[in-house]
Scaffold this motif. Structure first.
Motif, PDB file in Angstrom:
ATOM      1  N   GLY A   1       0.780  -1.226   0.000  1.00 30.26           N
ATOM      2  CA  GLY A   1       0.000   0.000   0.000  1.00 30.26           C
ATOM      3  C   GLY A   1       0.811   1.276   0.000  1.00 30.26           C
ATOM      4  O   GLY A   1       0.271   2.368   0.215  1.00 30.26           O
ATOM      5  N   TYR A   2       2.128   1.154  -0.264  1.00 26.03           N
ATOM      6  CA  TYR A   2       2.979   2.349  -0.291  1.00 26.03           C
ATOM      7  C   TYR A   2       2.659   3.209  -1.507  1.00 26.03           C
ATOM      8  O   TYR A   2       2.560   2.709  -2.625  1.00 26.03           O
ATOM      9  N   SER A   3       2.523   4.498  -1.304  1.00 27.13           N
ATOM     10  CA  SER A   3       2.407   5.472  -2.389  1.00 27.13           C
ATOM     11  C   SER A   3       3.824   5.859  -2.826  1.00 27.13           C
ATOM     12  O   SER A   3       4.797   5.556  -2.117  1.00 27.13           O
ATOM     13  N   PRO A   4       3.990   6.539  -3.972  1.00 24.53           N
ATOM     14  CA  PRO A   4       5.323   7.023  -4.343  1.00 24.53           C
ATOM     15  C   PRO A   4       5.969   7.883  -3.250  1.00 24.53           C
ATOM     16  O   PRO A   4       7.170   7.775  -3.001  1.00 24.53           O
ATOM     17  N   GLU A   5       5.158   8.711  -2.575  1.00 21.08           N
ATOM     18  CA  GLU A   5       5.692   9.532  -1.477  1.00 21.08           C
ATOM     19  C   GLU A   5       6.258   8.641  -0.379  1.00 21.08           C
ATOM     20  O   GLU A   5       7.364   8.891   0.138  1.00 21.08           O
ATOM     21  N   LYS A   6       5.489   7.606  -0.002  1.00 25.77           N
ATOM     22  CA  LYS A   6       5.913   6.716   1.083  1.00 25.77           C
ATOM     23  C   LYS A   6       7.150   5.911   0.684  1.00 25.77           C
ATOM     24  O   LYS A   6       8.015   5.618   1.517  1.00 25.77           O
ATOM     25  N   ILE A   7       7.234   5.537  -0.607  1.00 27.76           N
ATOM     26  CA  ILE A   7       8.419   4.811  -1.082  1.00 27.76           C
ATOM     27  C   ILE A   7       9.665   5.669  -0.891  1.00 27.76           C
ATOM     28  O   ILE A   7      10.694   5.201  -0.380  1.00 27.76           O
ATOM     29  N   LEU A   8       9.563   6.938  -1.276  1.00 32.88           N
ATOM     30  CA  LEU A   8      10.723   7.825  -1.123  1.00 32.88           C
ATOM     31  C   LEU A   8      11.042   8.082   0.348  1.00 32.88           C
ATOM     32  O   LEU A   8      12.213   8.147   0.735  1.00 32.88           O
ATOM     33  N   GLU A   9      10.018   8.202   1.159  1.00 33.79           N
ATOM     34  CA  GLU A   9      10.255   8.388   2.599  1.00 33.79           C
ATOM     35  C   GLU A   9      11.014   7.201   3.179  1.00 33.79           C
ATOM     36  O   GLU A   9      11.919   7.369   4.003  1.00 33.79           O
ATOM     37  N   LYS A  10      10.653   6.002   2.734  1.00 32.92           N
ATOM     38  CA  LYS A  10      11.339   4.805   3.224  1.00 32.92           C
ATOM     39  C   LYS A  10      12.787   4.763   2.723  1.00 32.92           C
ATOM     40  O   LYS A  10      13.708   4.444   3.474  1.00 32.92           O
ATOM     41  N   LEU A  11      12.990   5.088   1.449  1.00 29.22           N
ATOM     42  CA  LEU A  11      14.333   5.038   0.868  1.00 29.22           C
ATOM     43  C   LEU A  11      15.253   6.109   1.456  1.00 29.22           C
ATOM     44  O   LEU A  11      16.444   5.880   1.668  1.00 29.22           O
TER      45      LEU A  11
ATOM     46  N   GLY B   1      14.663   7.767   4.423  1.00 26.92           N
ATOM     47  CA  GLY B   1      14.756   7.594   5.872  1.00 26.92           C
ATOM     48  C   GLY B   1      15.032   8.886   6.615  1.00 26.92           C
ATOM     49  O   GLY B   1      14.388   9.916   6.389  1.00 26.92           O
ATOM     50  N   ASP B   2      16.025   8.837   7.488  1.00 24.79           N
ATOM     51  CA  ASP B   2      16.372  10.003   8.316  1.00 24.79           C
ATOM     52  C   ASP B   2      17.050  11.122   7.519  1.00 24.79           C
ATOM     53  O   ASP B   2      17.319  12.193   8.074  1.00 24.79           O
ATOM     54  N   LEU B   3      17.333  10.873   6.237  1.00 25.93           N
ATOM     55  CA  LEU B   3      17.955  11.912   5.414  1.00 25.93           C
ATOM     56  C   LEU B   3      16.972  13.044   5.109  1.00 25.93           C
ATOM     57  O   LEU B   3      17.378  14.128   4.688  1.00 25.93           O
ATOM     58  N   GLY B   4      15.684  12.768   5.308  1.00 26.05           N
ATOM     59  CA  GLY B   4      14.676  13.802   5.086  1.00 26.05           C
ATOM     60  C   GLY B   4      14.287  13.934   3.622  1.00 26.05           C
ATOM     61  O   GLY B   4      15.035  13.536   2.728  1.00 26.05           O
ATOM     62  N   MET B   5      13.093  14.448   3.395  1.00 26.79           N
ATOM     63  CA  MET B   5      12.586  14.564   2.025  1.00 26.79           C
ATOM     64  C   MET B   5      11.742  15.818   1.863  1.00 26.79           C
ATOM     65  O   MET B   5      10.923  16.141   2.721  1.00 26.79           O
TER      66      MET B   5
END
Length: 292
Positions: A209-219, A221-225
């Protein structure tokens, strides 16, 4: 919302990031070309990459073409995209069937084989930019990662995936492209690599159920987006009967006369979307008058 691409920055501007969901686009291509599961997966991966790379271009008239030519049973894949992330494409042999690979997945690498990847960017200049690399794995994502590093000197990570349903329709499709800016710090690189190692596949994330936004947030991580754009993407072919007419005119009077002499209506099919265009003998005669 349907298919779309998210464009973002991460790591205090040191990472350029794109992620896409493209199920509808790939399913429309599957229906247009009646592709087998492995052909759908190969075409869908390259179309997803084309959509993200297309929206990297600056000019609205710019056109990107991705070509894969291999010695596998697919023969080749061609995809074109514009700066608005509108994409079309086809495979040379759409009905290829192969056994699953050792991981039990569609054997895209086996279908593609050994060969080359060519990237053509037509940006309205006198000559288009052309970059070409040998295929490294035939899995397409790895080949594009290699292309970015060698032809454009941009360290990148590309992930692409297509998941098929039991009825051979497209269940999930999408991808991501992460690119390091020239000034990226070593600690940013290390953390990004660590994050990437924790992700199994794009389609597994989409299935959760990951959206493109959530995929980038996961990739990231703590680096911020920081999201900079959200761009709709779709399967789109700009063929018309007028465009096909011009193509017929270009074959010349001799070939057109042979068609006229046959005395039958002809049908011309668009390679990219499968549309059929009929031309009567009378229409062919009119086209012959315009030919050189």
């Amino acid at each position: 919302m349907g298919d779309y691409i998210v464009r973002a920055m991460g790591g205090q501007g040191q990472i350029r990031a794109f992620a896409a969901t493209t199920r509808d686009m790939v399913e429309k291509a599957r229906q247009a070309h009646n592709t087998s599961p492995v052909a759908t997966a190969a075409l869908g991966r390259l179309m997803t990459a084309g959509a993200m790379m297309g929206c990297m271009m600056k000019g609205r008239q710019d056109i990107l073409t991705l070509q894969i030519r291999g010695d596998g049973p697919l023969g080749g894949i061609t995809v074109t995209a514009d700066a608005m992330a509108r994409v079309k494409g086809y495979v040379n042999e759409p009905s290829v069937l192969l056994h699953a690979n050792q991981q039990g997945k569609l054997d895209v690498a086996g279908a593609v084989g050994h060969g080359y990847l060519r990237v053509i960017k037509d940006m309205g200049l006198k000559e288009p930019y052309v970059g070409e690399v040998d295929l490294q794995t035939g899995e397409i994502a790895e080949d594009l990662t290699y292309y970015f590093a060698t032809s454009e000197q941009v360290p990148s990570s590309v992930g692409l995936g297509v998941l098929m349903s039991r009825d051979n329709t497209v269940k999930q499709a999408g991808g991501f492209i992460l690119q390091l800016m020239p000034f990226a710090e070593e600690r940013i690189v290390d953390e990004l690599e660590s994050n990437l190692r924790q992700v199994q596949s794009v389609t597994s994330l989409l299935e959760m159920g990951y959206s493109p936004e959530k995929i980038l947030e996961k990739l990231l991580g703590d680096l911020g987006m920081e999201t900079t754009d959200r761009i709709p993407t779709s399967f789109y072919c700009n063929c018309t009967k007028d465009r096909v007419s011009k193509a017929l005119i270009s074959v010349g009077k001799k070939d057109l006369q042979e068609m006229i002499d046959d005395g039958k209506e002809i049908e011309v099919n668009c390679q990219f979307c499968g549309r059929h265009y009929q031309f009567t003998v009378e229409e062919l005669k009119q086209l012959k008058k315009q030919a050189m």
